[in-house]
Write a protein that holds these residues in place. Structure first.
Motif, PDB file in Angstrom:
ATOM      1  N   VAL A 498      69.907  63.408  72.264  1.00  0.00           N
ATOM      2  CA  VAL A 498      69.709  61.997  71.924  1.00  0.00           C
ATOM      3  C   VAL A 498      69.701  61.188  73.208  1.00  0.00           C
ATOM      4  N   GLY A 499      68.811  60.197  73.263  1.00  0.00           N
ATOM      5  CA  GLY A 499      68.770  59.276  74.387  1.00  0.00           C
ATOM      6  C   GLY A 499      68.811  57.840  73.901  1.00  0.00           C
ATOM      7  N   PHE A 500      69.071  56.914  74.850  1.00  0.00           N
ATOM      8  CA  PHE A 500      69.151  55.497  74.486  1.00  0.00           C
ATOM      9  C   PHE A 500      68.398  54.679  75.526  1.00  0.00           C
ATOM     10  N   ALA A 501      67.875  53.530  75.089  1.00  0.00           N
ATOM     11  CA  ALA A 501      67.146  52.655  75.997  1.00  0.00           C
ATOM     12  C   ALA A 501      67.352  51.220  75.557  1.00  0.00           C
ATOM     13  N   ALA A 502      67.378  50.323  76.560  1.00  0.00           N
ATOM     14  CA  ALA A 502      67.342  48.887  76.295  1.00  0.00           C
ATOM     15  C   ALA A 502      65.946  48.425  76.649  1.00  0.00           C
ATOM     16  N   GLU A 503      65.222  47.877  75.680  1.00  0.00           N
ATOM     17  CA  GLU A 503      63.832  47.458  75.892  1.00  0.00           C
ATOM     18  C   GLU A 503      63.760  45.931  75.795  1.00  0.00           C
ATOM     19  N   ALA A 504      63.110  45.306  76.779  1.00  0.00           N
ATOM     20  CA  ALA A 504      62.956  43.849  76.797  1.00  0.00           C
ATOM     21  C   ALA A 504      61.485  43.507  76.740  1.00  0.00           C
ATOM     22  N   GLU A 505      61.170  42.480  75.976  1.00  0.00           N
ATOM     23  CA  GLU A 505      59.815  41.926  75.923  1.00  0.00           C
ATOM     24  C   GLU A 505      59.956  40.429  76.158  1.00  0.00           C
ATOM     25  N   ILE A 506      59.223  39.890  77.137  1.00  0.00           N
ATOM     26  CA  ILE A 506      59.526  38.542  77.586  1.00  0.00           C
ATOM     27  C   ILE A 506      58.283  37.847  78.093  1.00  0.00           C
ATOM     28  N   ASN A 507      58.236  36.521  77.871  1.00  0.00           N
ATOM     29  CA  ASN A 507      57.320  35.616  78.567  1.00  0.00           C
ATOM     30  C   ASN A 507      57.969  34.242  78.585  1.00  0.00           C
ATOM     31  N   ALA A 508      57.222  33.201  78.888  1.00  0.00           N
ATOM     32  CA  ALA A 508      57.810  31.874  79.024  1.00  0.00           C
ATOM     33  C   ALA A 508      58.173  31.255  77.687  1.00  0.00           C
ATOM     34  N   PHE A 509      57.778  31.904  76.581  1.00  0.00           N
ATOM     35  CA  PHE A 509      57.995  31.304  75.262  1.00  0.00           C
ATOM     36  C   PHE A 509      59.112  31.993  74.466  1.00  0.00           C
ATOM     37  N   PHE A 510      59.335  33.278  74.697  1.00  0.00           N
ATOM     38  CA  PHE A 510      60.366  33.949  73.933  1.00  0.00           C
ATOM     39  C   PHE A 510      60.904  35.121  74.738  1.00  0.00           C
ATOM     40  N   GLN A 511      62.072  35.599  74.334  1.00  0.00           N
ATOM     41  CA  GLN A 511      62.604  36.835  74.885  1.00  0.00           C
ATOM     42  C   GLN A 511      63.173  37.653  73.735  1.00  0.00           C
ATOM     43  N   ARG A 512      62.976  38.979  73.806  1.00  0.00           N
ATOM     44  CA  ARG A 512      63.423  39.886  72.754  1.00  0.00           C
ATOM     45  C   ARG A 512      64.065  41.097  73.419  1.00  0.00           C
TER      46      ARG A 512
END
Length: 639
Positions: A498-512
């Protein structure tokens, strides 16, 4: 009721009837018959020789009959118009036959005024001459016309109609009370309901009839004719027949489809067998049995387990299955033989080589590489870092292959972990993702109750007035790789890991930010958080936006994935999600006794056409206290 009175005076006999006295001059000829002669036998026995009181008839069954069975006649006319002496009625319409019924032609009801036995008061009888005795064309007979007592008059009893046609009774068999117009038609070859049709609606008739069936191809091949029998429910099936069937490819030499040919179109005959390949050398043979439809189960080349001859190779086997091993191919070495190779100078270690298919394999030891700035004798010539310039980030590369570098640690990050290796995955042909992996090749890691952290900092730069969007991840994984986009570019792991990851998706309007758990077969989103940026961040669409993605995991099972935005005043946000998985380190790496490698890194998924995406630094640390060592690398890398 008509009352008759009989008065005798001397030789004169008077008949008092209908309110008028009638005198008979010749009493001997005209006097009524003696009424004491016993029961009547015919109409003459009842005739009183009087005209004005009508014609009497013998009908013992009639309700109006007297003791002798005689029924009074109907007066031909009223008493004031009846002339007994002349035996006639004084009116324009005569009753010529004197039966008391005037002729029908002058308004009377006597259909035959010449015959006193034919009038409305007569009894209809079934006679062969079809006489209408009661002047009613719709009556055909008395009781004698219904001999079987079923309530229907025999069709032999008829009346001749004024038109000249005959109208008859409708019982076509007056000797059988089960045959009449109201009877149910049976399938017995008889007109049971007297409608002129026999066995209408019956599928066959009569019951018990037998006939030949399925005779079209009788006598050809296996085909034979049969018999079917008529029953109340219709024909039975064809009994004993043999009809054409699908041709069976067997060794019985039978013509099942009755076309005059045996086993036509068959590739083989069941249950014959054939052998695919041979059992000589490396080859493996399998047997196939012919199916009933005359085909083999599959081509020999598709048969499971079959091994066919191939071109002879230097591998210690009889590849062409001719009984001779490695013949005629000129092998440089004997397959399976081994020898030592390499050196133990510098980073190199000695190893062994094995002869495989007539050639020596690569040495299993660690070989030399180009010298780089890493305080190691990479080219194994006894000198360290000769001929190279010390730099913060130096990569060697060869075409589009994966690039490898050993990097010095930045001063503010603490000492570098032993044997730290950075591997950069990706090539010029892949524009959607790159990966930078760090691993430790040293002694087993004693995780204990430590907390492990991997953190990467990125810079998102716009190249237009449209805010770019970027996606990146930091990863803790038991395996290095770059997976498909469907797997979020995460590596495919060995089964059970099992592995784990933190994934970010971002621009000037939102961050996830998402916390991903991945295995060999799937990627799960175990936590997700999203926020809409404020106006201060939106204003950064034409500037740089810096953000940090962090994955922190404790051996007790607590995990946190976070993304932190660093903008100008008013644009600073942090989002995080938590997840707990007990003993995750053992699940990820196994027990500490077999752990010699851990893999951490970052995956940069790229950026859209509106900007650049730079990896500024990556930090990896594991610690029980804040003073525990870690390592940090800074490497400008534009995607």
């Amino acid at each position: 009721m008509q009352i008759r009175c009989l008065v005798a005076v001397g030789l004169i006999v008077s008949w008092m009837g209908c309110g008028r006295e009638v005198v008979y001059p010749d009493a001997e000829l005209d006097a009524p018959r003696d009424t004491n002669d016993g029961p009547c036998q015919n109409h003459d026995d009842c005739d009183d020789r009087r005209f004005c009181n009508g014609v009497e008839r013998c009908d013992p069954e009639a309700s109006s009959a007297d003791a002798r069975g005689c029924v009074p006649g109907a007066p031909p006319c009223s008493a004031d118009r009846c002339d007994e002496a002349d035996r006639r009625c004084d009116n324009a319409c005569e009753d010529a036959d004197g039966d008391g019924y005037p002729n029908v032609r002058c308004g009377g009801s006597d259909c035959d005024d010449a015959n006193p036995l034919i009038n409305p008061g007569a009894v209809e009888v079934c006679d062969p001459d079809h006489v209408d005795e009661d002047c009613n064309p719709l009556t055909f007979a008395g009781p004698e016309g219904d001999r079987d007592g079923d309530g229907f008059i025999s069709s032999a009893c008829c009346n001749l109609q004024p038109s000249g046609a005959l109208l008859c009774g409708d019982d076509c068999n007056d000797d059988d009370r089960l045959i009449n117009p109201a009877a149910l038609e049976l399938c017995d070859g008889i007109d049971n309901n007297c409608n002129g049709s026999i066995d209408e609606g019956c599928p066959c008739t009569p019951e018990g009839l037998e006939e030949v069936c399925d005779a079209e191809r009788a006598g050809v091949g296996n085909c034979r004719a049969g018999m079917r029998i008529c029953t109340a429910d219709g024909w039975t099936g064809c009994i004993g027949s043999v009809t054409p069937t699908e041709e069976i490819c067997n060794t019985l030499e039978e013509d099942e489809d009755c076309d005059g040919r045996v086993d036509e179109g068959c590739d083989c005959l069941s249950p014959l067998t054939r052998t695919c390949s041979t059992d000589v050398g490396r080859c493996v043979a399998r047997q196939q049995t012919c199916r009933s439809n005359g085909t083999w189960p599959r081509a020999c080349e598709e048969e499971s387990g079959v091994v066919f001859p191939r071109t002879e190779m230097c591998n210690g086997m009889d590849d062409d299955c001719d009984g001779i091993i490695d013949n005629g191919v000129g092998c440089a070495c004997t397959h399976g033989a081994g020898r030592e190779c390499g050196t133990n100078v510098g980073r190199c270690t000695r190893g062994t080589q094995t002869c495989a298919m007539g050639s020596w394999t690569e040495c299993t030891g660690i070989g030399s590489t180009d010298e780089v700035c890493n305080h190691v004798d990479d080219d194994c010539d006894g000198r360290i870092d000769e001929g190279v310039e010390v730099a913060a980030c130096t990569f060697s590369q060869s075409g589009s292959a994966a690039r490898t570098a050993f990097l010095p640690c930045e001063p503010n990050c603490g000492p570098t972990a032993p044997g730290t290796v950075i591997r950069r995955l990706g090539s010029s042909s892949d524009s959607t993702a790159r990966a930078l992996w760090l691993n430790s090749r040293g002694e087993p890691v004693d995780w204990g109750s430590s907390t492990f952290l991997v953190e990467a900092r990125f810079r998102l730069t716009t190249t237009s007035n449209i805010a770019p969007t970027a996606r990146s991840s930091v990863v803790i994984s038991p395996n290095v790789g770059l997976g498909s986009d469907a797997r979020h570019r995460l590596p495919v792991l060995p089964t059970g890991r099992v592995g784990f990851a933190a994934e970010a998706e971002i621009n000037a309007f939102f961050q996830r930010v998402r916390l991903l758990r991945f295995t060999a077969t799937e990627v799960q989103v175990v936590g997700e958080s999203e926020i809409v940026m404020n106006s201060a961040c939106v204003a950064l669409r034409d500037e740089n936006l810096q953000y940090t993605v962090t994955l922190r995991a404790a051996n007790g099972g607590a995990m946190r994935a976070s993304v932190r935005v660093h903008g100008r005043t008013g644009c600073n946000f942090t989002r995080y999600v938590d997840h707990t998985e007990v003993n995750w380190l053992n699940t990820l790496y196994g027990t500490e006794t077999d752990v010699r490698t851990y893999e951490v890194g970052t995956i940069v998924h790229g950026v859209d056409m509106n900007g650049h995406h730079d990896l500024e630094s990556i930090l990896v640390s594991r610690s029980r206290t804040s003073s525990e060592r870690g390592f940090c690398h800074r490497c400008p890398w534009r995607i």
